[in-house]
Design a protein around this motif. Structure first.
Motif: not given
Length: 322
Positions: A82, A87, A108, A112-114, A251, A296, A299-300
């Protein structure tokens, strides 16, 4: 003394991480696309990657890792370091995988980090150019009358074309014979060649063929007609209640430094205003999301709500990958 030493170490590590984030990026970044090269998601990724490369000062390289309906590539990124150098650019399939795959090797929402949304691509219903129906109304009657004698192509389990096909068959309450392919490219090749009858695919993969007269188009799944295809009616105009847009998001692996995420978010937003991106997107029948959506948080929120939406659709259809 031990607690003071431990606290000092944590402060040192935090400052070190901040310094690394400030220097980021110092080497090329890989964006994994979990589908084959030449498909609609790959097209979006390469346009965005090129524009982000210009902003970040490092090459953003697209790597195609196809297989298992996009879960292979997504799984690879979920377990990657990370550090911001690996990505994932994925489409709506990120929200359908938790239901389609009962033993999905990643979550999902937690693995993951959005970074942000990119675009929502309309889809088009197209057929081989000598397919009997000529209008959407004729197509609906023809499908209801012929059902499983019609071959419906899609790009594989979890693909946007499979999802659109599921919604189409649900809307007309008539099953067709589905023919899965390994990617949109081979499916479209067989549509053009007349080996299969029908497909519903993203405008990024159909606009050129429609304009060239290589396929017969019936409707676009957006709420309004597209400037690039002004003569093509919407599905709703043609009497079909089917509206679907294939959203794409960017992501990073979970736990990526927030400062790196912020840098990538800013770069993504800048890329989406790049003239070459906006022009090419328009030619392909889509448009970048707004700055407020390329975040972010947006998207989340989209991912969370879409997981619930598609869970109901997939469970009702009873279609699973394993």
């Amino acid at each position: 003394m031990k607690s003071i030493f431990a606290a000092g170490m944590l402060v040192t590590m935090a400052l070190s991480g901040t310094a690394l984030a400030q220097d980021y990026p110092t080497k090329p970044i890989t964006v994994v696309v979990p589908f084959s090269a030449g498909g609609p998601t790959d097209t979006v990724a390469r346009l965005v990657a090129e524009a982000m490369s210009q902003d970040l000062g490092q090459q953003v390289v697209v790597q195609n890792v196809g297989g298992a309906g996009g879960t292979l590539g997504a799984g690879q990124v979920a377990t990657a370091p990370n550090d911001g150098y690996t990505l994932l650019l994925h489409h709506i399939g990120m929200s359908t995988a938790p239901t389609l795959y009962r033993s999905l090797p990643y979550d999902p929402l937690t693995d993951f980090s959005t970074i942000g949304l990119i675009t929502s691509v309309p889809m088009t219903l197209v057929a081989r150019k000598d397919f009997e129906p000529n209008t959407m109304a004729e197509l609906l009657d023809y499908v209801k009358a012929n059902g499983e004698n019609i071959t419906y192509a899609h790009a594989g389990i979890g693909s946007a074309s499979q999802l659109c096909g599921m919604l189409f068959m649900e809307a007309v309450d008539t099953p067709m014979t589905t023919v899965p392919y390994q990617g949109s490219g081979p499916a479209m090749t067989d549509i053009i060649g007349g080996q299969v009858d029908l497909i519903c695919d993203q405008t990024t993969n159909t606009t050129s063929q429609i304009l060239a007269g290589e396929v017969k188009a019936y409707g676009v799944t957006s709420s309004t007609r597209l400037p690039t295809l002004p003569e093509l009616p919407t599905t709703r105009e043609g009497g079909l209640s089917l509206e679907i847009g294939v959203w794409h998001g960017l992501y990073a692996p979970a736990g990526t430094d927030p400062a790196i995420i912020a840098r990538l978010e800013a770069s993504l937003q800048k890329a989406l205003t790049n003239e070459s991106v906006t022009t090419r997107f328009a030619e392909l029948g889509t448009y970048p999301v707004t700055a407020a959506e390329a975040t972010p948080e947006a998207l989340t929120q989209t991912l969370t709500s879409q997981i619930e939406l598609w869970r109901a659709v997939i469970e009702a259809a009873g279609v699973y990958a394993d």
